[in-house]
Write an enzyme that holds these catalytic residues in place. Structure first.
Site, PDB file in Angstrom:
ATOM      1  N   SER A  39       0.777  -1.163  -0.042  1.00  0.00           N
ATOM      2  CA  SER A  39       0.016   0.135   0.086  1.00  0.00           C
ATOM      3  C   SER A  39       0.867   1.365   0.056  1.00  0.00           C
ATOM      4  O   SER A  39       1.936   1.362   0.516  1.00  0.00           O
ATOM      5  CB  SER A  39      -0.749   0.049   1.237  1.00  0.00           C
ATOM      6  OG  SER A  39      -1.518   1.232   1.404  1.00  0.00           O
ATOM      7  N   TYR A  95      -1.773  -0.592  10.788  1.00  0.00           N
ATOM      8  CA  TYR A  95      -1.781  -1.202   9.663  1.00  0.00           C
ATOM      9  C   TYR A  95      -0.791  -0.912   8.572  1.00  0.00           C
ATOM     10  O   TYR A  95      -0.223  -1.911   8.124  1.00  0.00           O
ATOM     11  CB  TYR A  95      -3.319  -0.560   9.217  1.00  0.00           C
ATOM     12  CG  TYR A  95      -3.328  -0.939   7.483  1.00  0.00           C
ATOM     13  CD1 TYR A  95      -3.131   0.226   6.736  1.00  0.00           C
ATOM     14  CD2 TYR A  95      -3.565  -1.893   7.011  1.00  0.00           C
ATOM     15  CE1 TYR A  95      -3.214   0.040   5.234  1.00  0.00           C
ATOM     16  CE2 TYR A  95      -3.563  -2.293   5.599  1.00  0.00           C
ATOM     17  CZ  TYR A  95      -3.795  -1.201   4.915  1.00  0.00           C
ATOM     18  OH  TYR A  95      -3.568  -1.406   3.626  1.00  0.00           O
ATOM     19  N   LYS A 103       2.095  -3.644   6.753  1.00  0.00           N
ATOM     20  CA  LYS A 103       2.694  -3.449   5.418  1.00  0.00           C
ATOM     21  C   LYS A 103       4.035  -3.331   5.080  1.00  0.00           C
ATOM     22  O   LYS A 103       4.740  -4.019   4.306  1.00  0.00           O
ATOM     23  CB  LYS A 103       2.202  -2.420   4.738  1.00  0.00           C
ATOM     24  CG  LYS A 103       0.262  -2.507   4.502  1.00  0.00           C
ATOM     25  CD  LYS A 103      -0.115  -3.806   3.630  1.00  0.00           C
ATOM     26  CE  LYS A 103      -1.223  -4.004   3.328  1.00  0.00           C
ATOM     27  NZ  LYS A 103      -1.916  -5.222   2.587  1.00  0.00           N
TER      28      LYS A 103
HETATM   29  C1  WQD Z   1      -9.635   9.769   0.886  1.00  0.00           C
HETATM   30  C2  WQD Z   1      -9.608  11.134   1.119  1.00  0.00           C
HETATM   31  C3  WQD Z   1      -9.805  11.918   3.355  1.00  0.00           C
HETATM   32  C4  WQD Z   1     -13.814   9.823   4.161  1.00  0.00           C
HETATM   33  C5  WQD Z   1      -6.825   4.825   3.093  1.00  0.00           C
HETATM   34  C6  WQD Z   1      -5.588   3.968   3.672  1.00  0.00           C
HETATM   35  C7  WQD Z   1      -4.650   3.420   2.529  1.00  0.00           C
HETATM   36  C8  WQD Z   1      -5.734   2.560   1.561  1.00  0.00           C
HETATM   37  C9  WQD Z   1      -6.762   3.710   1.070  1.00  0.00           C
HETATM   38  C10 WQD Z   1      -5.699   0.390   2.412  1.00  0.00           C
HETATM   39  C11 WQD Z   1      -8.933  11.760   2.328  1.00  0.00           C
HETATM   40  C12 WQD Z   1     -11.223  12.133   2.715  1.00  0.00           C
HETATM   41  C13 WQD Z   1     -12.444  10.307   3.681  1.00  0.00           C
HETATM   42  C14 WQD Z   1     -14.770  10.742   4.686  1.00  0.00           C
HETATM   43  C15 WQD Z   1     -13.342  12.505   3.705  1.00  0.00           C
HETATM   44  N1  WQD Z   1      -6.484   1.516   2.356  1.00  0.00           N
HETATM   45  N2  WQD Z   1     -12.323  11.736   3.339  1.00  0.00           N
HETATM   46  N3  WQD Z   1     -14.471  12.029   4.435  1.00  0.00           N
HETATM   47  O1  WQD Z   1      -6.995   7.835   3.803  1.00  0.00           O
HETATM   48  O2  WQD Z   1      -6.262   8.158   1.372  1.00  0.00           O
HETATM   49  O3  WQD Z   1      -6.260   6.024   2.301  1.00  0.00           O
HETATM   50  O4  WQD Z   1      -7.589   4.067   2.327  1.00  0.00           O
HETATM   51  O5  WQD Z   1      -4.972  -0.059   1.808  1.00  0.00           O
HETATM   52  O6  WQD Z   1      -4.005   2.398   3.017  1.00  0.00           O
HETATM   53  O7  WQD Z   1      -4.783   4.823   4.346  1.00  0.00           O
HETATM   54  O8  WQD Z   1      -8.370   7.074   1.654  1.00  0.00           O
HETATM   55  O9  WQD Z   1     -10.957   7.192   1.228  1.00  0.00           O
HETATM   56  O10 WQD Z   1     -10.152   7.225   3.889  1.00  0.00           O
HETATM   57  O11 WQD Z   1      -9.684   9.167   2.363  1.00  0.00           O
HETATM   58  O12 WQD Z   1     -13.290  13.944   3.464  1.00  0.00           O
HETATM   59  O13 WQD Z   1     -15.873  10.184   5.175  1.00  0.00           O
HETATM   60  O14 WQD Z   1     -10.957  11.295   1.302  1.00  0.00           O
HETATM   61  O15 WQD Z   1      -9.327  12.870   4.410  1.00  0.00           O
HETATM   62  O16 WQD Z   1      -8.579  13.133   1.833  1.00  0.00           O
HETATM   63  P1  WQD Z   1      -6.746   7.377   2.468  1.00  0.00           P
HETATM   64  P2  WQD Z   1      -9.699   7.605   2.322  1.00  0.00           P
END
Ligand code: WQD
Length: 344
Positions: free
Chosen positions: A130, A154, A158
Site C-alpha cells: 500500500s 496497519y 505492510k
Molecule cells: C481519501 C480522502 C480523506 C472519508 C486509506 C488507507 C490506505 C488505503 C486507502 C488500504 C482523504 C477524505 C475520507 C470521509 C473525507 N487502504 N475523506 N470524508 O485515507 O487516502 O487511504 O484508504 O490499503 O492504506 O490509508 O483513503 O478514502 O479514507 O480518504 O473527507 O468520510 O477522503 O480525508 O483526503 P486514504 P480515504
C-alpha cells in the site's frame, strides 16, 4: 496455470480473479470470509461463466496452507488476505500484527516447505502492499525510492511484510517476488455484480459518498478544507479496481516469465480532491451528495499520488479508467446492491 489468491473473495482479490480468468489463468480463491462474503463466489461465476475453486480457511493455519499448495500446485500466489482498516489498527494493533504479519509468515513458510519438495522450484509471490508505506510524502508524485515510514499499525504491518519479503528474497534468490503498492483503489466491476462492500460505517471516501447518494447516509463529512491543495481538500490517487486487477495480471505474467523481483506503485498517476470526487459522483449518479466541512482526520496527509512510470516500464501496464468511470461503475454497483453482498 493456477494462481492462488489468499483473501481472493475480498474487494481487490475478487476483481483480480476475474482479470486472471480473462487472461487465461485459473484462479483458486482462498478465504475465511472474515471480511468478505461467500456470495462473491456466485457473482464471480456469473461474470466469468465458470465456478472458481474455493479453499475455505485461515492463512494462519500453516499445515492447511501446505496441503492447499500441494493439491493445487499453483504457478504463483497473490497474498491479499489481511485486515486493512487504519482506525481499527490503532485501536487493536495486536489483531493487525497477528493477522497481517503472522499470516504472511505462515504463507511464506508453507510456500518454502512445499517448494523444497520440488527440485529447482521458483516460488512466485505477489504481495498486496500500500502507498501507506510512504507515510507523509515530502513531495508528489511519489516514486518507489521514496523513504518509507508508518503512521499507524496497519501501515506498519505492510512495511514489515515488505521487509520480510526482501530478506527472504535475499536468502532465496530463486523466489520471484512482486510487491505492489496500491494507491486508492475505488470503483466496481463494470457489470455491477461485484464491488466494495465495507462492513459498518465506511472509513473510505468513495463507499461513503456512494451510500450518501443512494440515501443510506444523510451527508458526507469532508475531513478538512484547509489543506495546501487547490480547493483545500485532500488529494489522492484514485485507481479503478479493474485497472488494479490488470496490474496484478501484468505482475504475475512478468514474474512467471522469469523476471527478477520488483516493487512498483499501482496508481493512476494523478490526484483528485475530495470535492472533485463528490462532483464526479453527482454527475455519474444524477444524485446530490450533500456534505459538511468537518475537522481534519488524524493521520491524513494533504496530497498523495503516484508516479506510475516504473510499473509502466516494467509491466507494460498503466491505468486507463477515469474518475468518471470509477464513479459510474461504483454507482451501478451501489444502486444495484444497496446492502452490498448481504441480502436486503
Ligand atoms: C481519501 C480522502 C480523506 C472519508 C486509506 C488507507 C490506505 C488505503 C486507502 C488500504 C482523504 C477524505 C475520507 C470521509 C473525507 N487502504 N475523506 N470524508 O485515507 O487516502 O487511504 O484508504 O490499503 O492504506 O490509508 O483513503 O478514502 O479514507 O480518504 O473527507 O468520510 O477522503 O480525508 O483526503 P486514504 P480515504
Amino acid at each position: 496455470m493456477k494462481i492462488l489468491l489468499t483473501g481472493g473473495a475480498g474487494y481487490i482479490g475478487s476483481h483480480t480473479a476475474v482479470a486472471l480468468v480473462e487472461a487465461g489463468f485459473e484462479p483458486v480463491v482462498l478465504d475465511n470470509f472474515a471480511n468478505s462474503h461467500p456470495l462473491v463466489l456466485e457473482r464471480l461465476a456469473d461474470i466469468v461463466g465458470q465456478q472458481i475453486p474455493l479453499e475455505r480457511g485461515n492463512v494462519l493455519d500453516t499445515p492447511w496452507l501446505e496441503d492447499v499448495l500441494r493439491r493445487h500446485q499453483p504457478a504463483g500466489v497473490v497474498h491479499f488476505a489481511g485486515d486493512k482498516a487504519v482506525g481499527e489498527s490503532v485501536a487493536n494493533p495486536l489483531k493487525y500484527f497477528h493477522n497481517n504479519i503472522g499470516g504472511a509468515v505462515s504463507l511464506m513458510r508453507a510456500m518454502e516447505t512445499v517448494a523444497a519438495e520440488t527440485p529447482d522450484a521458483s516460488p512466485t509471490l505477489v504481495f498486496s502492499s500500500s502507498a501507506t508505506v510512504y507515510g507523509d510524502p515530502a513531495s508528489v508524485p511519489i516514486t518507489e525510492d521514496f523513504p518509507r515510514s508508518h503512521t499507524n499499525p496497519y501501515g506498519h504491518t505492510k512495511l514489515v511484510i515488505e521487509d520480510m519479503l526482501y530478506a527472504l528474497h535475499a536468502a532465496r534468490p530463486a523466489w520471484r517476488v512482486g510487491v505492489l503498492r496500491y494507491f486508492n483503489p475505488v470503483g466496481a466491476h463494470v457489470s455491477g455484480l461485484m464491488g466494495e462492500d465495507p462492513a459498518g460505517i465506511p472509513n473510505n471516501l468513495m463507499p461513503y459518498v456512494a451510500q450518501v447518494a443512494v440515501g443510506q447516509r444523510d451527508h458526507l463529512n469532508v475531513f478538512g478544507n484547509d489543506y495546501p491543495t487547490p480547493d483545500g481538500t485532500g488529494v489522492r490517487d484514485y485507481i479503478h479496481v479493474q485497472d488494479l486487477a490488470d496490474g496484478h495480471v501484468a505482475a504475475i505474467k512478468r514474474l512467471l516469465g522469469g523476471s527478477t523481483s520488483f516493487t512498483v506503485n499501482l496508481g493512476a498517476g494523478r490526484g483528485h480532491s475530495v470535492l472533485e470526487l463528490v462532483s464526479a459522483f453527482e454527475r455519474a449518479s444524477g444524485r446530490k451528495v450533500p456534505y459538511r466541512i468537518a475537522p481534519r482526520r488524524a493521520g491524513d496527509v494533504a496530497q498523495c499520488w503516484a508516479d506510475p512510470g516504473l510499473a509502466q516500464r516494467l509491466l507494460g501496464w498503466r491505468a486507463t479508467r477515469s474518475l468518471d468511470d470509477m464513479c459510474a461503475d461504483t454507482w451501478r454497483w451501489q444502486s444495484g446492491n444497496p446492502n452490498g453482498y448481504r441480502s436486503s
